[in-house]
Design a protein around this motif. Sequence first.
Motif, PDB file in Angstrom:
ATOM      1  N   LEU A   1       0.625  -1.166  -0.050  1.00 58.93           N
ATOM      2  CA  LEU A   1      -0.091   0.025  -0.016  1.00 58.93           C
ATOM      3  C   LEU A   1       0.943   1.393  -0.024  1.00 58.93           C
ATOM      4  N   PHE A   2       1.959   1.269   0.926  1.00 64.04           N
ATOM      5  CA  PHE A   2       2.853   2.367   0.956  1.00 64.04           C
ATOM      6  C   PHE A   2       3.502   2.612  -0.729  1.00 64.04           C
ATOM      7  N   GLN A   3       3.997   1.645  -1.295  1.00 66.02           N
ATOM      8  CA  GLN A   3       4.427   1.401  -2.550  1.00 66.02           C
ATOM      9  C   GLN A   3       3.303   2.372  -3.572  1.00 66.02           C
ATOM     10  N   ALA A   4       2.009   1.755  -3.335  1.00 67.18           N
ATOM     11  CA  ALA A   4       1.098   2.556  -4.215  1.00 67.18           C
ATOM     12  C   ALA A   4       1.048   4.145  -4.033  1.00 67.18           C
ATOM     13  N   PHE A   5       1.269   4.405  -2.582  1.00 70.78           N
ATOM     14  CA  PHE A   5       1.174   5.830  -2.101  1.00 70.78           C
ATOM     15  C   PHE A   5       2.385   6.562  -2.915  1.00 70.78           C
ATOM     16  N   MET A   6       3.605   6.008  -3.009  1.00 72.93           N
ATOM     17  CA  MET A   6       4.682   6.388  -3.571  1.00 72.93           C
ATOM     18  C   MET A   6       4.531   6.698  -5.100  1.00 72.93           C
ATOM     19  N   ARG A   7       3.915   5.598  -5.921  1.00 72.11           N
ATOM     20  CA  ARG A   7       3.681   5.778  -7.099  1.00 72.11           C
ATOM     21  C   ARG A   7       2.960   6.650  -7.463  1.00 72.11           C
ATOM     22  N   GLN A   8       2.107   7.320  -6.369  1.00 73.17           N
ATOM     23  CA  GLN A   8       1.127   8.496  -7.086  1.00 73.17           C
ATOM     24  C   GLN A   8       1.846   9.916  -6.728  1.00 73.17           C
ATOM     25  N   THR A   9       2.868   9.902  -6.209  1.00 60.47           N
ATOM     26  CA  THR A   9       3.638  11.185  -5.969  1.00 60.47           C
ATOM     27  C   THR A   9       4.407  12.035  -7.255  1.00 60.47           C
ATOM     28  N   ALA A  10       4.717  13.177  -7.433  1.00 61.01           N
ATOM     29  CA  ALA A  10       5.169  13.665  -8.567  1.00 61.01           C
ATOM     30  C   ALA A  10       6.587  13.210  -8.513  1.00 61.01           C
ATOM     31  N   GLU A  11       7.416  12.832  -7.365  1.00 64.22           N
ATOM     32  CA  GLU A  11       8.735  12.636  -7.478  1.00 64.22           C
ATOM     33  C   GLU A  11       8.923  11.360  -8.217  1.00 64.22           C
ATOM     34  N   TYR A  12       8.027  10.302  -7.879  1.00 71.30           N
ATOM     35  CA  TYR A  12       7.985   9.066  -8.699  1.00 71.30           C
ATOM     36  C   TYR A  12       7.691   9.191 -10.152  1.00 71.30           C
ATOM     37  N   ARG A  13       6.923   9.958 -10.486  1.00 77.30           N
ATOM     38  CA  ARG A  13       6.639  10.319 -11.952  1.00 77.30           C
ATOM     39  C   ARG A  13       7.800  11.044 -12.632  1.00 77.30           C
ATOM     40  N   ALA A  14       8.397  11.795 -11.999  1.00 78.03           N
ATOM     41  CA  ALA A  14       9.822  12.482 -12.448  1.00 78.03           C
ATOM     42  C   ALA A  14      10.809  11.538 -12.510  1.00 78.03           C
ATOM     43  N   ALA A  15      10.994  10.449 -11.625  1.00 81.33           N
ATOM     44  CA  ALA A  15      11.904   9.260 -11.533  1.00 81.33           C
ATOM     45  C   ALA A  15      11.512   8.533 -13.172  1.00 81.33           C
ATOM     46  N   ARG A  16      10.407   8.061 -13.271  1.00 82.67           N
ATOM     47  CA  ARG A  16      10.161   7.350 -14.436  1.00 82.67           C
ATOM     48  C   ARG A  16      10.321   8.092 -15.563  1.00 82.67           C
ATOM     49  N   ASP A  17       9.938   9.328 -15.857  1.00 83.50           N
ATOM     50  CA  ASP A  17      10.131  10.078 -16.932  1.00 83.50           C
ATOM     51  C   ASP A  17      11.573  10.276 -17.167  1.00 83.50           C
ATOM     52  N   GLY A  18      12.323  10.148 -16.201  1.00 85.15           N
ATOM     53  CA  GLY A  18      13.647  10.207 -16.277  1.00 85.15           C
ATOM     54  C   GLY A  18      14.585   9.075 -16.766  1.00 85.15           C
ATOM     55  N   GLY A  19      13.561   7.860 -17.128  1.00 91.50           N
ATOM     56  CA  GLY A  19      14.237   6.609 -17.495  1.00 91.50           C
ATOM     57  C   GLY A  19      14.305   5.395 -16.528  1.00 91.50           C
ATOM     58  N   GLN A  20      14.074   5.924 -15.202  1.00 93.37           N
ATOM     59  CA  GLN A  20      14.245   4.726 -14.115  1.00 93.37           C
ATOM     60  C   GLN A  20      13.173   3.800 -14.367  1.00 93.37           C
ATOM     61  N   THR A  21      13.549   2.296 -13.836  1.00 95.95           N
ATOM     62  CA  THR A  21      12.399   1.569 -13.821  1.00 95.95           C
ATOM     63  C   THR A  21      11.531   1.813 -12.571  1.00 95.95           C
ATOM     64  N   ASP A  22      10.490   0.986 -12.514  1.00 97.56           N
ATOM     65  CA  ASP A  22       9.477   1.087 -11.174  1.00 97.56           C
ATOM     66  C   ASP A  22      10.396   0.942  -9.963  1.00 97.56           C
ATOM     67  N   GLN A  23      11.041  -0.258 -10.008  1.00 97.93           N
ATOM     68  CA  GLN A  23      11.735  -0.785  -8.745  1.00 97.93           C
ATOM     69  C   GLN A  23      12.903   0.116  -8.588  1.00 97.93           C
TER      70      GLN A  23
END
Length: 737
Positions: A374-396
Amino acid sequence: MNSRYVSLLREHCARLLARIRPLLAAGSAAAGRAVSSALRRLRHPTRRGIVLALLAVPALFVAFVLALVPYTPGMGDIRKARIDRPALIVSADGRLLDQFKPVNREWVPLRRISPYMVDALVATEDRRFYEHHGIDWRRTASAALHTFSGDRQGGSSITQQLARNLYPDEIGRAPTLTRKLKEAITAFKIESVYSKDQILETYLNTVPFLYNAYGVEMAARTYFGKSADRLDVLESATLVGMLKANSTYNPVLNPERALQRRNTVLGQMDKYGKLKPGGYAWLVRQPLNVDFEPQSAPPGVAPHFSAQLRKWLSAWAGRNGYNIYADGLVVRTTIDSRLQGMATQAMAWQTNQLQAIANEAWDERTGCWPGNELFQAFMRQTAEYRAARDGGQTDQAALRRLAANPAFVRALCRSKTQVQAGFVAIDPRNGDIKAWVGSRDFREVPFDHVQQARRQPGSTFKPFLYGAAFADGARPSDTFVDRDVAIPLSGHAVWRPADAEPPSGRPMTLRDALAYSRNRITAQLMQKERPEKVAQLARAMGVRESSLEAVPSLALGTSPVTLKEMVSAYSTIANRGAYIEPRMVTRIENHDGQVLAEFPSAVPERALPAGAAQVLVDVMRDVISRGTGNGIRSRFRIYADVAGKTGTTQDNADSWFILMHPQLVAGAWVGFDDGRVTLGDYWGQGAHSALPMVGAFYDMALRARVIDAGARLGPESRPPRVTHPRKQQRHFFFWPF
């Protein structure tokens, strides 16, 4: 159509055309002669024609200006601009609840503003301010010449700037001739109404300074931690320098630009003799010395109530020609300041205890850790997570990177695990709203959990079903067998309601089923009464804004509703089945005390037969005396005649409790804004989270004798099982507020 009539019509049209053709020819010839004559006059103009042509241009300009006058602020509006008379919101017991100000501003007279501020303003923005009547024609002409040559300059006087600041919508800011003319017209009007000192005072009290600071007083507190009358020459020059462009010369974010601009203002003051001889050279070497602290307007006693009232009052004022910020309206509300204070204290006491429990359950070692899905789901909803994914990082990879940031984890955990609550109390006799607390802290969470939040009400919805059954002739002693139930739904789905206890296989009365909140009995009763009937009754009783899905599970509170709707509907029960629309305002007065409008209680609407409502009240007494709500008796020692219902939704996401007293119906909702976060099986129950808040509130209200401990909800079908209400006055139980 007959051929004879067709031929006659053709003949008539032919005769008509024959008559018109010569006229058309003559008209064309006349028009041609007129055009030829005009061309000859243009080639060979007369003196009279030249004079008329020259006079036509200014005449047209004057006509255009006069046409714009009705589209500028009226003289009455301009006079009101200096009157800072916000609407006063007053409680039913005469206490000031709030003031409706347009912005975060404290108006101060010119004598309480540093003279350095005035000198800096005039020297920099309008050095001939005391000589013109709204427009400095010399400066305007100079600015126009520089603009035409490619060096754009502003030529607006202080009065013109004030016109723009006061009426941004009417005048606008587009660089057009129309805007400049409307600005000039408004400036002339201001000069005809105000003295020069009044113009300066109004300007300095209305100009914005960023960070929600309007006017020089709030600016002085925000940037220098002092009042406007204590500003020195450097601080005054800094604030005046910001007027050219707030963001560009922001002393907090752009200190170098702000310093340069401040020194420019000091140069203007020195040029026009506003500084002591030789003072300029020393002043420009001094630092800014900003002492920054944003100023926020303190919330009123009932801020969520005030927020809803402001919307209603703005609409009323607009329809009736009043200004809620300048006309000094006095709004008499239904809120009781004593009950409001008790509700606020009860919420703070209970939610603080629940927050300690939540913090333990959701610390960085248990709930708020990267291994929790559930906390991972919270993390995936943040702008920081989206920025990391847009930068090319994998989910993990993104999750690992964010989990390694303690500050990020703490902030996310806190935002998701803050206990929230809503509380509202209504007088069932007239619909008056007596207390309204929409969240734990309005400044931190302005979202209103009374009016805005829609959550599943759980078992607090059951009384609508039982009320429908009693209206159809059912009796509290009627029984259903406590057994497993399977109800077919649309398609191949089947609904199987369950209880915490296994089915006993024995008959259970409706009285016991509601007292102990048994879902299996409720589901069988719902099959008999039908969902459509229950939804219709709930709407009639007060659930009038939320959509109700007419399905069997509706009886267990699966359709989201607001707390205000539920407490309003329970008020209908306490009022013997008559619904009265909730009321916020009793009357509106002007600043001289003259009554402008009165708002009597709404006419009662029969929603539930009085006899059925009385039976329902009597059954709901048992919820308190021996059922799920017995904490009101056992823990809070409240022996007044009350009835109510607890409610807990699936997975303990929402906790409810509503209590009815003849003079006051109050209810509370407790939960988290994210419904996936819960307090667990015990603390997530309405009896353990919402009930204590309501119990503490009633305990205080009864002790203070704001409500009568001896009032009765109505006759009982059997003798009460509780101690006489008089004992309420002899019991002493203090709350640690």
